[in-house]
Design a protein around this motif. Structure first.
Motif, PDB file in Angstrom:
ATOM      1  N   GLY A   1      -2.032   1.638  -9.638  1.00 55.14           N
ATOM      2  CA  GLY A   1      -1.135   0.865  -8.800  1.00 55.14           C
ATOM      3  C   GLY A   1      -1.780  -0.395  -8.254  1.00 55.14           C
ATOM      4  O   GLY A   1      -1.178  -1.481  -8.281  1.00 55.14           O
ATOM      5  N   TYR A   2      -2.999  -0.263  -7.769  1.00 54.08           N
ATOM      6  CA  TYR A   2      -3.688  -1.442  -7.243  1.00 54.08           C
ATOM      7  C   TYR A   2      -4.025  -2.434  -8.354  1.00 54.08           C
ATOM      8  O   TYR A   2      -3.974  -3.652  -8.151  1.00 54.08           O
ATOM      9  N   VAL A   3      -4.370  -1.927  -9.528  1.00 52.74           N
ATOM     10  CA  VAL A   3      -4.630  -2.818 -10.670  1.00 52.74           C
ATOM     11  C   VAL A   3      -3.361  -3.593 -11.012  1.00 52.74           C
ATOM     12  O   VAL A   3      -3.393  -4.791 -11.293  1.00 52.74           O
TER      13      VAL A   3
ATOM     14  N   ARG B   1       0.833  -1.216   0.000  1.00 55.63           N
ATOM     15  CA  ARG B   1       0.000   0.000   0.000  1.00 55.63           C
ATOM     16  C   ARG B   1       0.861   1.258   0.000  1.00 55.63           C
ATOM     17  O   ARG B   1       0.558   2.241  -0.690  1.00 55.63           O
ATOM     18  N   GLY B   2       1.921   1.242   0.751  1.00 50.35           N
ATOM     19  CA  GLY B   2       2.830   2.377   0.745  1.00 50.35           C
ATOM     20  C   GLY B   2       3.448   2.586  -0.628  1.00 50.35           C
ATOM     21  O   GLY B   2       3.602   3.725  -1.088  1.00 50.35           O
ATOM     22  N   ALA B   3       3.789   1.485  -1.299  1.00 56.30           N
ATOM     23  CA  ALA B   3       4.384   1.571  -2.634  1.00 56.30           C
ATOM     24  C   ALA B   3       3.394   2.142  -3.643  1.00 56.30           C
ATOM     25  O   ALA B   3       3.765   2.925  -4.524  1.00 56.30           O
ATOM     26  N   VAL B   4       2.119   1.746  -3.527  1.00 58.09           N
ATOM     27  CA  VAL B   4       1.091   2.268  -4.436  1.00 58.09           C
ATOM     28  C   VAL B   4       0.976   3.779  -4.291  1.00 58.09           C
ATOM     29  O   VAL B   4       0.978   4.524  -5.287  1.00 58.09           O
ATOM     30  N   TRP B   5       0.891   4.263  -3.056  1.00 55.32           N
ATOM     31  CA  TRP B   5       0.732   5.703  -2.832  1.00 55.32           C
ATOM     32  C   TRP B   5       2.003   6.471  -3.159  1.00 55.32           C
ATOM     33  O   TRP B   5       1.945   7.587  -3.688  1.00 55.32           O
ATOM     34  N   MET B   6       3.153   5.897  -2.869  1.00 60.62           N
ATOM     35  CA  MET B   6       4.413   6.578  -3.189  1.00 60.62           C
ATOM     36  C   MET B   6       4.560   6.753  -4.698  1.00 60.62           C
ATOM     37  O   MET B   6       4.896   7.843  -5.182  1.00 60.62           O
ATOM     38  N   THR B   7       4.302   5.695  -5.460  1.00 57.70           N
ATOM     39  CA  THR B   7       4.431   5.800  -6.918  1.00 57.70           C
ATOM     40  C   THR B   7       3.364   6.731  -7.493  1.00 57.70           C
ATOM     41  O   THR B   7       3.620   7.431  -8.483  1.00 57.70           O
ATOM     42  N   ALA B   8       2.184   6.766  -6.880  1.00 61.00           N
ATOM     43  CA  ALA B   8       1.125   7.668  -7.353  1.00 61.00           C
ATOM     44  C   ALA B   8       1.510   9.130  -7.130  1.00 61.00           C
ATOM     45  O   ALA B   8       1.282   9.980  -7.990  1.00 61.00           O
ATOM     46  N   ILE B   9       2.091   9.428  -5.963  1.00 64.90           N
ATOM     47  CA  ILE B   9       2.525  10.803  -5.671  1.00 64.90           C
ATOM     48  C   ILE B   9       3.637  11.218  -6.631  1.00 64.90           C
ATOM     49  O   ILE B   9       3.629  12.327  -7.176  1.00 64.90           O
ATOM     50  N   CYS B  10       4.598  10.322  -6.854  1.00 61.29           N
ATOM     51  CA  CYS B  10       5.682  10.626  -7.799  1.00 61.29           C
ATOM     52  C   CYS B  10       5.136  10.816  -9.205  1.00 61.29           C
ATOM     53  O   CYS B  10       5.619  11.674  -9.961  1.00 61.29           O
TER      54      CYS B  10
ATOM     55  N   TRP C   1     -14.058  -0.357  -4.095  1.00 57.65           N
ATOM     56  CA  TRP C   1     -12.810  -0.024  -3.432  1.00 57.65           C
ATOM     57  C   TRP C   1     -12.240  -1.195  -2.637  1.00 57.65           C
ATOM     58  O   TRP C   1     -11.029  -1.448  -2.664  1.00 57.65           O
ATOM     59  N   SER C   2     -13.101  -1.922  -1.910  1.00 57.87           N
ATOM     60  CA  SER C   2     -12.610  -3.046  -1.106  1.00 57.87           C
ATOM     61  C   SER C   2     -12.039  -4.138  -2.001  1.00 57.87           C
ATOM     62  O   SER C   2     -11.025  -4.766  -1.657  1.00 57.87           O
ATOM     63  N   TRP C   3     -12.673  -4.373  -3.161  1.00 52.52           N
ATOM     64  CA  TRP C   3     -12.127  -5.364  -4.096  1.00 52.52           C
ATOM     65  C   TRP C   3     -10.793  -4.874  -4.654  1.00 52.52           C
ATOM     66  O   TRP C   3      -9.822  -5.624  -4.725  1.00 52.52           O
ATOM     67  N   LEU C   4     -10.753  -3.618  -5.055  1.00 50.53           N
ATOM     68  CA  LEU C   4      -9.561  -3.068  -5.684  1.00 50.53           C
ATOM     69  C   LEU C   4      -8.364  -3.124  -4.756  1.00 50.53           C
ATOM     70  O   LEU C   4      -7.242  -3.444  -5.181  1.00 50.53           O
ATOM     71  N   THR C   5      -8.563  -2.806  -3.483  1.00 52.44           N
ATOM     72  CA  THR C   5      -7.445  -2.716  -2.537  1.00 52.44           C
ATOM     73  C   THR C   5      -7.139  -4.041  -1.847  1.00 52.44           C
ATOM     74  O   THR C   5      -6.243  -4.097  -0.992  1.00 52.44           O
ATOM     75  N   ASP C   6      -7.853  -5.100  -2.200  1.00 49.40           N
ATOM     76  CA  ASP C   6      -7.587  -6.416  -1.628  1.00 49.40           C
ATOM     77  C   ASP C   6      -6.435  -7.063  -2.395  1.00 49.40           C
ATOM     78  O   ASP C   6      -6.635  -7.793  -3.368  1.00 49.40           O
TER      79      ASP C   6
END
Length: 350
Positions: A193-195, A162-171, A254-259
Motif C-alpha cells: 500500500g505504501y509503495v 494511512r487509514g486507507a493503507v491499513w484498511m486495504t491491507a486488512i481486507c 520504515w520512515s522512508w516507506l511511510t513518508d
C-alpha cells in the motif's frame, strides 16, 4: 466516506460470495460429471480461474461501479536497488508473520482439538509447478493488486492515506479466508500500500507480489522436494537470512516507506450530483490561496473544508480517518463476517 467505503465492502462481499458459490458448484459438477478430471493438474487452475479471477473479480467490478479517485501523477520511481530492498523487507515480514500465524493456529487447535487447513496446500503442487506458477505468480498478483491497491486504495486515500493503507491491507488479509495466510498477507499488504502511494502505480506492487509468491509457492517447494536433505538446510538458511535482513531493512527504511505526504491529499473537490470528483490541484506561484492546496475549495458561495467532509466532526483537520473508521459500515461489516465464517470453517475442513 461511509457510503464510498460501504460500496467497496459490498463489492468485496459480492466477490467472496460469488467465488465460494461458484467453487462449490464447480467441485460438485466435476465430481458428478467428470470425476476423472479431479486428478488432472488443471483441476485447481480451472476452478480458481473461473470462480475468483473471472467471476469473482467481475462481480466486484460490477458492484463498485464508477467512483471518484484522486487523479495522480507518477511520483517516485523506484530503482532496482530499492525494489530489491522492498522485496527483502516483504520476505522478512512474510516469515515473521507466518510464525505468528502458526502460533495462533497452534493455540486455537490446542483448545478446540481441530487444526485448520491451509487452502494454499491445494494450489502449490511441485508435480504441476507450471500451474502453481500461473496461479500464484501471474493471476494472483494481477487481480489482487488491481482490487486492493488499485480500485480500493485509489478510492479511499482521499479520506486518509494511512487509514486507507491499513484498511486495504486488512481486507487483503481477510480475502485469503484462513489464519495461515492472514497475518503475513496484512503485513505485506501494508508495504504494498505504501509503495502504491509513493509511486502512484500498482506496477511495482504487482512485481513485488509476484516475487514474494514465486519464492514461497514455487522456488522453496521445489528446493524442499528435489534437493532432499540439502533442500532442508537451504530452506532453514533462507528463512533466517530473509527474516533477519528483512527486519533490519524494515527498521531502517520504515520512515522512508511511510513518508507519503499529508494524510489528507492536497486536492480540489468539485461537488457533483451523487459524489465528489477529485482533481489534483497543481502547484502555483502566488495569486491562489494556499488553502486550496490543503483540501479547501470554493463552491461558488462559500469556502468548504474537505477535511471536515472526510472525517468525523470535531476531529482535528489534516488527520484522516483510521482503518477502523473506514470499515465501520454495512458493506465492510458483512464482508468481514463472511471471511471470519470461512476462517472458522477451515478448522473443521477434512
Amino acid at each position: 466516506m461511509k457510503k464510498a467505503c460501504s460500496r467497496l465492502g459490498w463489492g468485496l462481499t459480492g466477490m467472496a460470495l460469488v467465488t465460494v458459490i461458484v467453487q462449490t458448484l464447480l467441485v460438485l459438477a466435476i465430481a458428478f460429471y467428470f470425476p476423472e478430471f479431479e486428478d488432472s493438474p488443471f483441476y485447481t487452475l480451472v476452478i480458481m480461474t473461473i470462480s475468483f479471477y473471472l467471476l469473482g473479480f467481475g462481480a466486484f467490478r460490477l458492484i463498485i461501479g464508477k467512483g471518484d479517485v484522486v487523479k495522480e501523477e507518477p511520483r517516485e520511481k523506484l530503482t532496482a536497488a530499492r525494489m530489491l530492498k522492498l522485496f527483502v523487507m516483504c520476505m522478512g515480514a512474510v516469515y515473521m508473520f507466518n510464525i505468528v500465524g502458526m502460533l495462533v493456529n497452534w493455540l486455537i487447535s490446542s483448545f478446540s482439538g481441530y487444526f485448520p487447513s491451509n487452502p494454499l496446500d491445494n494450489i502449490v503442487d511441485v508435480e504441476a509447478i507450471f500451474i502453481s506458477f500461473l496461479l500464484t505468480v501471474v493471476c494472483a498478483p494481477l487481480i489482487e493488486e488491481a482490487v486492493f491497491r488499485g480500485f480500493m486504495l485509489s478510492r479511499t486515500q482521499r479520506f486518509g492515506k494511512r487509514g486507507a493503507v491499513w484498511m486495504t491491507a486488512i481486507c487483503f488479509g481477510l480475502v485469503h479466508m484462513n489464519l495461515s495466510q492472514f497475518f503475513y498477507a496484512v503485513a505485506t499488504g501494508v508495504v504494498f500500500g505504501y509503495v502504491r502511494l509513493k509511486t502512484g502505480s500498482i506496477k511495482p506492487t504487482i512485481l513485488l507480489h509476484a516475487a514474494v509468491n514465486f519464492v514461497g509457492s514455487v522456488f522453496m517447494p521445489m528446493v524442499a522436494v528435489y534437493m532432499g536433505e540439502a533442500g532442508s538446510i537451504i530452506s532453514v538458511a533462507t528463512l533466517f537470512i530473509f527474516l533477519i535482513s528483512g527486519l533490519i531493512l524494515l527498521r531502517r527504511e520504515w520512515s522512508w516507506l511511510t513518508d507519503v505526504g499529508p494524510d489528507i491529499p492536497d486536492e480540489t473537490v468539485i461537488e457533483t450530483e451523487d459524489a465528489y470528483a477529485i482533481e489534483a490541484q497543481p502547484e502555483t506561484e502566488g495569486g491562489i490561496p494556499r488553502e486550496i492546496r490543503n483540501g479547501v475549495y470554493f463552491d461558488g458561495v462559500r469556502w468548504v473544508n474537505m477535511n471536515e467532509r472526510a472525517q468525523e466532526p470535531g476531529k482535528p483537520n489534516g488527520k484522516g480517518a483510521t482503518a477502523l473508521e473506514m470499515m465501520k459500515n454495512p458493506g465492510m461489516s458483512v464482508y468481514v463476517a463472511i471471511c471470519l465464517l470461512m476462517i472458522v470453517s477451515t478448522f473443521f475442513a477434512v
